[in-house]
Design a protein around this motif. Sequence first.
Motif, PDB file in Angstrom:
ATOM      1  N   ILE A   1      -8.654  -7.862   6.379  1.00 28.64           N
ATOM      2  CA  ILE A   1      -8.556  -6.412   6.573  1.00 28.64           C
ATOM      3  C   ILE A   1      -7.132  -5.903   6.319  1.00 28.64           C
ATOM      4  N   ASP A   2      -6.141  -6.755   6.519  1.00 34.55           N
ATOM      5  CA  ASP A   2      -4.762  -6.350   6.252  1.00 34.55           C
ATOM      6  C   ASP A   2      -4.272  -6.897   4.907  1.00 34.55           C
ATOM      7  N   GLY A   3      -5.214  -7.135   3.998  1.00 35.81           N
ATOM      8  CA  GLY A   3      -4.876  -7.647   2.672  1.00 35.81           C
ATOM      9  C   GLY A   3      -4.278  -6.577   1.775  1.00 35.81           C
ATOM     10  N   PRO A   4      -3.951  -6.931   0.559  1.00 38.16           N
ATOM     11  CA  PRO A   4      -3.255  -6.036  -0.360  1.00 38.16           C
ATOM     12  C   PRO A   4      -3.977  -4.718  -0.652  1.00 38.16           C
ATOM     13  N   ALA A   5      -5.282  -4.745  -0.850  1.00 38.34           N
ATOM     14  CA  ALA A   5      -5.992  -3.520  -1.237  1.00 38.34           C
ATOM     15  C   ALA A   5      -5.946  -2.467  -0.134  1.00 38.34           C
ATOM     16  N   LEU A   6      -6.333  -2.826   1.074  1.00 35.20           N
ATOM     17  CA  LEU A   6      -6.354  -1.825   2.139  1.00 35.20           C
ATOM     18  C   LEU A   6      -4.957  -1.452   2.613  1.00 35.20           C
ATOM     19  N   THR A   7      -4.037  -2.397   2.583  1.00 28.42           N
ATOM     20  CA  THR A   7      -2.652  -2.078   2.936  1.00 28.42           C
ATOM     21  C   THR A   7      -2.084  -1.053   1.955  1.00 28.42           C
ATOM     22  N   THR A   8      -2.350  -1.252   0.682  1.00 33.18           N
ATOM     23  CA  THR A   8      -1.874  -0.314  -0.336  1.00 33.18           C
ATOM     24  C   THR A   8      -2.577   1.025  -0.209  1.00 33.18           C
ATOM     25  N   ALA A   9      -3.882   1.027   0.012  1.00 31.07           N
ATOM     26  CA  ALA A   9      -4.618   2.294   0.176  1.00 31.07           C
ATOM     27  C   ALA A   9      -4.105   3.075   1.378  1.00 31.07           C
ATOM     28  N   ARG A  10      -3.779   2.374   2.459  1.00 28.65           N
ATOM     29  CA  ARG A  10      -3.195   3.062   3.627  1.00 28.65           C
ATOM     30  C   ARG A  10      -1.854   3.706   3.258  1.00 28.65           C
ATOM     31  N   SER A  11      -1.071   3.027   2.448  1.00 26.15           N
ATOM     32  CA  SER A  11       0.218   3.615   2.055  1.00 26.15           C
ATOM     33  C   SER A  11       0.020   4.837   1.174  1.00 26.15           C
ATOM     34  N   TRP A  12      -0.996   4.836   0.305  1.00 30.26           N
ATOM     35  CA  TRP A  12      -1.282   6.028  -0.503  1.00 30.26           C
ATOM     36  C   TRP A  12      -1.661   7.188   0.408  1.00 30.26           C
ATOM     37  N   ALA A  13      -2.506   6.925   1.373  1.00 33.90           N
ATOM     38  CA  ALA A  13      -2.943   8.001   2.293  1.00 33.90           C
ATOM     39  C   ALA A  13      -1.755   8.543   3.072  1.00 33.90           C
ATOM     40  N   ARG A  14      -0.892   7.687   3.509  1.00 36.88           N
ATOM     41  CA  ARG A  14       0.280   8.118   4.273  1.00 36.88           C
ATOM     42  C   ARG A  14       1.269   8.894   3.405  1.00 36.88           C
ATOM     43  N   ASP A  15       1.562   8.376   2.229  1.00 39.11           N
ATOM     44  CA  ASP A  15       2.620   8.929   1.377  1.00 39.11           C
ATOM     45  C   ASP A  15       2.172  10.153   0.574  1.00 39.11           C
ATOM     46  N   LEU A  16       0.902  10.206   0.225  1.00 39.63           N
ATOM     47  CA  LEU A  16       0.453  11.290  -0.658  1.00 39.63           C
ATOM     48  C   LEU A  16      -0.275  12.378   0.110  1.00 39.63           C
TER      49      LEU A  16
END
Length: 66
Positions: free
Chosen positions: A51-66
């Motif tokens: 659950i804390d792998g690359p795909a969801l970690t990156t998607a969370r950063s997109w949601a936070r940053d964008l």
Amino acid sequence: MNSGRDAARNLAVAGRLVAEAAAAGAELVVLPEKWPWLAQGDGVREGAEPIDGPALTTARSWARDL
């Protein structure tokens, strides 16, 4: 988006598309099912991530940053 078995490429393409959508004013972006890794049968297991792998970690950063 046309995902396949290249997780790095899928992540890069999704990132570009999400950023383009946000820049165009999107407030909600929905990615296709299995966007990080598309395979069938046993191939699905190859692309599994925690659950804390690359795909969801990156998607969370997109949601936070964008």
